[in-house]
Design an enzyme around this catalytic site. Structure first.
Site, short mmCIF file in Angstrom:
data_model
loop_
_atom_site.label_atom_id
_atom_site.label_comp_id
_atom_site.label_asym_id
_atom_site.label_seq_id
_atom_site.Cartn_x
_atom_site.Cartn_y
_atom_site.Cartn_z
N LYS A 9 0.76 -1.09 0.02
CA LYS A 9 -0.09 -0.10 -0.04
C LYS A 9 0.80 1.39 -0.25
O LYS A 9 2.09 1.21 0.30
CB LYS A 9 -0.98 0.09 1.31
CG LYS A 9 -2.00 -1.21 1.17
CD LYS A 9 -2.90 -1.17 2.28
CE LYS A 9 -3.59 -2.20 2.46
NZ LYS A 9 -4.79 -2.53 3.69
N TYR A 49 -12.58 -2.74 -3.29
CA TYR A 49 -13.16 -2.70 -1.88
C TYR A 49 -14.65 -2.67 -1.96
O TYR A 49 -15.27 -2.24 -1.29
CB TYR A 49 -12.75 -1.27 -1.36
CG TYR A 49 -11.21 -1.44 -0.59
CD1 TYR A 49 -10.81 -2.56 -0.06
CD2 TYR A 49 -10.02 -0.69 -1.06
CE1 TYR A 49 -9.64 -2.91 0.69
CE2 TYR A 49 -8.83 -0.97 -0.45
CZ TYR A 49 -8.58 -2.01 0.23
OH TYR A 49 -7.20 -2.11 0.89
N PHE A 57 -15.50 3.86 7.01
CA PHE A 57 -14.06 4.05 6.74
C PHE A 57 -13.83 4.19 5.15
O PHE A 57 -12.48 4.11 4.75
CB PHE A 57 -13.15 3.11 7.51
CG PHE A 57 -13.15 1.60 7.23
CD1 PHE A 57 -12.86 0.90 6.09
CD2 PHE A 57 -14.03 1.04 8.38
CE1 PHE A 57 -12.94 -0.20 5.83
CE2 PHE A 57 -14.32 -0.36 7.92
CZ PHE A 57 -13.75 -1.10 7.01
N ARG A 85 -1.62 -14.07 4.42
CA ARG A 85 -2.58 -13.32 5.53
C ARG A 85 -1.68 -13.81 6.66
O ARG A 85 -1.49 -12.94 7.51
CB ARG A 85 -3.79 -13.90 5.43
CG ARG A 85 -4.80 -14.14 4.36
CD ARG A 85 -5.43 -12.46 4.20
NE ARG A 85 -6.39 -12.27 5.29
CZ ARG A 85 -7.12 -11.08 5.36
NH1 ARG A 85 -6.90 -10.15 4.33
NH2 ARG A 85 -7.97 -10.69 6.13
N THR A 91 -5.12 -7.24 10.92
CA THR A 91 -5.36 -5.92 10.29
C THR A 91 -5.17 -4.75 10.89
O THR A 91 -4.52 -3.93 10.39
CB THR A 91 -7.08 -5.65 9.93
OG1 THR A 91 -7.45 -6.92 9.22
CG2 THR A 91 -7.46 -4.56 9.26
N ARG A 102 2.95 -6.50 9.29
CA ARG A 102 2.38 -5.49 10.11
C ARG A 102 2.58 -5.26 11.52
O ARG A 102 2.72 -4.19 11.97
CB ARG A 102 0.63 -5.69 10.12
CG ARG A 102 0.03 -5.42 8.58
CD ARG A 102 -1.11 -6.06 8.47
NE ARG A 102 -1.98 -5.88 7.40
CZ ARG A 102 -3.11 -6.28 6.86
NH1 ARG A 102 -3.81 -7.47 7.51
NH2 ARG A 102 -3.59 -6.08 5.64
N ASN A 116 -1.79 -0.18 7.00
CA ASN A 116 -1.16 -1.44 7.30
C ASN A 116 -0.32 -2.07 6.53
O ASN A 116 -0.09 -3.40 6.53
CB ASN A 116 -2.27 -2.49 8.07
CG ASN A 116 -3.46 -2.56 6.92
OD1 ASN A 116 -3.18 -2.08 5.66
ND2 ASN A 116 -4.41 -3.17 7.64
N HIS A 119 -1.80 -5.54 1.79
CA HIS A 119 -3.01 -6.18 1.37
C HIS A 119 -2.68 -7.44 0.87
O HIS A 119 -1.80 -7.63 0.09
CB HIS A 119 -3.85 -5.47 0.37
CG HIS A 119 -5.02 -6.14 -0.32
ND1 HIS A 119 -6.15 -6.43 0.47
CD2 HIS A 119 -4.92 -6.99 -1.40
CE1 HIS A 119 -6.90 -7.15 -0.43
NE2 HIS A 119 -6.23 -7.65 -1.41
N GLU A 130 -9.88 -10.26 -7.75
CA GLU A 130 -8.58 -9.35 -7.43
C GLU A 130 -7.68 -9.12 -8.50
O GLU A 130 -7.50 -8.06 -8.90
CB GLU A 130 -8.31 -9.45 -6.08
CG GLU A 130 -9.35 -8.89 -5.11
CD GLU A 130 -8.69 -9.10 -3.60
OE1 GLU A 130 -7.67 -9.70 -3.35
OE2 GLU A 130 -9.50 -8.87 -2.47
N1 LIG Z 1 -10.45 3.40 10.00
C1 LIG Z 1 -10.64 1.97 9.94
N2 LIG Z 1 -10.20 1.43 8.85
C2 LIG Z 1 -10.51 -0.15 8.59
C3 LIG Z 1 -11.27 -0.71 9.70
N3 LIG Z 1 -11.25 -2.12 9.09
C4 LIG Z 1 -10.59 -1.95 8.13
N4 LIG Z 1 -9.87 -0.70 7.76
C5 LIG Z 1 -9.42 -0.51 6.63
O1 LIG Z 1 -9.74 -1.13 5.53
C6 LIG Z 1 -8.77 -2.16 4.95
C7 LIG Z 1 -9.60 -3.30 4.41
O2 LIG Z 1 -10.27 -4.03 5.53
P1 LIG Z 1 -10.23 -5.53 5.70
O3 LIG Z 1 -10.51 -6.15 4.33
O4 LIG Z 1 -11.34 -5.78 6.65
O5 LIG Z 1 -8.94 -5.78 6.42
P2 LIG Z 1 -8.02 -6.75 5.76
O6 LIG Z 1 -8.41 -7.80 4.82
O7 LIG Z 1 -6.84 -7.05 6.75
O8 LIG Z 1 -7.21 -5.64 5.01
P3 LIG Z 1 -6.75 -5.86 3.33
O9 LIG Z 1 -5.65 -6.76 3.12
O10 LIG Z 1 -6.28 -4.28 3.25
O11 LIG Z 1 -8.10 -6.13 2.67
C8 LIG Z 1 -8.00 -2.54 6.23
O12 LIG Z 1 -6.57 -2.91 5.74
C9 LIG Z 1 -7.88 -1.14 6.87
O13 LIG Z 1 -7.04 -0.42 6.02
C10 LIG Z 1 -11.89 0.04 10.53
O14 LIG Z 1 -12.64 -0.46 11.38
N5 LIG Z 1 -11.57 1.47 10.81
MG LIG Z 2 -9.44 -7.41 3.17
#
Ligand SMILES: Nc1nc2c(ncn2[C@@H]2O[C@H](COP(=O)(O)OP(=O)(O)OP(=O)(O)O)[C@@H](O)[C@H]2O)c(=O)[nH]1
Ligand SMILES: [Mg+2]
Length: 136
Positions: A9, A49, A57, A85, A91, A102, A116, A119, A130
């Protein structure tokens, strides 16, 4: 062969962590089959997304992902979706386990979107979806 769509990212690129992320993927024994430094677009991120479109968010997340170049890659290997992962960690970077990407390099930077570093696709179905979005 199973594959995963991995992104470094904009925060990871800004902090000079592209090599570190790739090093960990290669050290684990996964193969990189596509790799590109590029700027995301709003349309591409809306697809990527889509599951988060209604979340509070979402807009900050998209702005963050547009804040600089990202590195997109396709990583292949047995159970690589789960495996990457695991390399990435939780996350929330503040509580991600040390030893993970992370956990070792991420932390909270204040209010706003969670930054973080990476992805990784969360299922093989997401991975195929994707990879199509990013590489056609
Ligand atoms: N501010 C905020 N950002 C969030 C939150 N949950 C997720 N995000 C952001 O949205 C992204 C996508 O969320 P998820 O798909 O649930 O998390 P993830 O799968 O661990 O991360 P990705 O690999 O980026 O998809 C995260 O990596 C964060 O940058 C939240 O509760 N608050
Ligand atoms: Mg995700």
């Amino acid at each position: 062969m199973e594959r995963s769509l991995v992104l470094v990212k904009p925060d990871g690129v800004r902090r000079g962590l592209i090599g570190e992320v790739i090093r960990r993927i290669e050290a684990k024994g996964y193969a990189l089959t596509r790799l590109e430094l590029r700027e995301a677009t709003r349309d591409l991120l809306a697809e990527h997304y889509a599951e988060h479109r209604e979340k509070p968010f979402y807009e900050p997340l998209v702005e963050f992902m547009l804040s600089g170049p990202v590195v997109a890659m396709v990583v292949e290997g047995e159970r690589v979706v789960e495996g990457f992962r695991s390399l990435a960690g939780a996350t929330d970077p503040t509580v991600a386990a040390p030893g993970t990407i992370r956990g070792d390099f991420g932390r909270d930077w204040g209010p706003g979107v969670v930054q973080n570093i990476v992805h990784g696709s969360d299922s093989t179905a997401s991975a195929e979806r994707e990879v199509k979005i990013w590489f056609g």
